[in-house]
Enzyme design. Structure first.
Site, PDB file in Angstrom:
ATOM      1  N   SER A  98     -22.299  23.623 -29.820  1.00 17.96           N
ATOM      2  CA  SER A  98     -20.906  24.768 -29.599  1.00 17.96           C
ATOM      3  C   SER A  98     -19.783  23.972 -28.459  1.00 17.96           C
ATOM      4  O   SER A  98     -20.996  22.817 -27.837  1.00 17.96           O
ATOM      5  CB  SER A  98     -21.363  26.009 -29.397  1.00 17.96           C
ATOM      6  OG  SER A  98     -19.842  26.773 -28.388  1.00 17.96           O
ATOM      7  N   TYR A 135     -26.918  30.214 -22.707  1.00 18.94           N
ATOM      8  CA  TYR A 135     -25.786  29.038 -23.879  1.00 18.94           C
ATOM      9  C   TYR A 135     -26.045  28.063 -23.620  1.00 18.94           C
ATOM     10  O   TYR A 135     -25.849  27.643 -24.628  1.00 18.94           O
ATOM     11  CB  TYR A 135     -25.477  31.063 -24.185  1.00 18.94           C
ATOM     12  CG  TYR A 135     -25.347  29.966 -25.921  1.00 18.94           C
ATOM     13  CD1 TYR A 135     -25.730  30.597 -27.039  1.00 18.94           C
ATOM     14  CD2 TYR A 135     -23.624  30.209 -25.977  1.00 18.94           C
ATOM     15  CE1 TYR A 135     -25.423  30.082 -28.235  1.00 18.94           C
ATOM     16  CE2 TYR A 135     -23.484  29.433 -27.465  1.00 18.94           C
ATOM     17  CZ  TYR A 135     -23.868  29.982 -28.396  1.00 18.94           C
ATOM     18  OH  TYR A 135     -23.347  29.219 -29.845  1.00 18.94           O
TER      19      TYR A 135
END
Length: 265
Positions: A147, A160
């Site tokens: 990501s 995350y």
């Protein structure tokens, strides 16, 4: 340059929704017509994909090592031709550490396991098979999906972001260790993309105004895989990669060679 178009059988872990599902469909449509195996936790969605000609396997990767070993062994046994695995499964939770009493540590541990520990564990279990296949001349591919938040963290999703940063760092190291083996690492680095990832947070209506449409994202993603790129940063992530990450792999390569020379002396 070896690329995903060379694959005969591709496993997509986490393909019942979002970017994983879209990627699996695009890979199945490649001119080379690879066999595509899709996994997920929801049997009804796997049933839908089976009707479209996909091989399917139900698995929840948020489990222990024994469960992951059993899953990997079952895939290799049923599909000995598998030569690529794409890790698309992931979860995202918001944590507010100014209110530590609200931090659900069970969710935090689950996020760490799903987004990082389980992936590294499965890679470890898949590698003996991939190294054997690659030694016979068939290129193999390990494709983690990280990501943009692994480069520039989102403080609202601190765990995350940390898991994706860890997976990004691991991918660089893994690529260097596997150099010359015929097993290739290609890291996909999405920006904010249209998906179900944020539904449980209640932010989908807001995020949908700024995220990259799934079709546009998938095209860039597949283009990078077909080029055989080691890093596939997309959208805003490509800008941040250029600013903060470009050349880091070369520095890591130099450090690795230095350590190897010390170990061999």
């Amino acid at each position: 340059m070896p690329n995903i178009g060379d694959s005969k059988c591709i496993l997509v872990v986490g393909a019942t929704a979002g970017i994983g599902r879209a990627l699996a469909k695009s890979l199945k449509a490649l001119p080379s017509k690879p066999k595509v195996i899709v996994t997920g936790r929801r049997q009804e969605r796997l049933n839908e994909l089976a009707k479209e000609g996909f091989e399917t396997a139900m698995v929840n990767i948020d489990t222990d090592r024994a469960g992951l070993k059993q899953f990997v062994d079952s895939i290799v046994s049923k599909y000995p031709e598998v030569d690529a695995v794409i890790f698309s499964a992931g979860i995202q939770h918001e944590f507010d550490f100014t209110k530590p009493e609200t931090v659900d540590l069970d969710k935090l541990v689950s996020e760490l396991n799903t987004n990082y520990t389980a992936i590294v564990t499965m890679i470890t279990y898949f590698l003996p098979h991939f190294l054997k296949v690659a030694s016979k001349g068939q290129p193999c591919f390990i494709v983690p999906i990280t990501s943009g938040l692994g480069i520039v963290p989102g403080p609202w999703v601190p765990c995350y972001s940390a898991t994706k940063a860890a997976l990004h760092s691991y991918s660089i190291s893994l690529n260097e260790q596997l150099r010359g083996t015929g097993v290739h690492v290609m890291e996909i680095m999405p920006p904010l993309v249209e998906s179900e990832l944020h539904d449980h947070q209640g932010k989908t209506p807001v995020l949908s105004k700024v995220w990259m449409p799934l079709d546009e994202y998938t095209k860039h993603e597949v283009d990078g895989l077909l080029r055989g790129d080691t890093f596939i940063p997309i959208g805003q992530t490509a800008d941040n990669f250029e600013k903060f990450e470009k050349g880091k792999d070369e520095i890591a390569r130099g450090s690795f060679k230095f350590i190897q020379s010390l170990n061999s002396s």
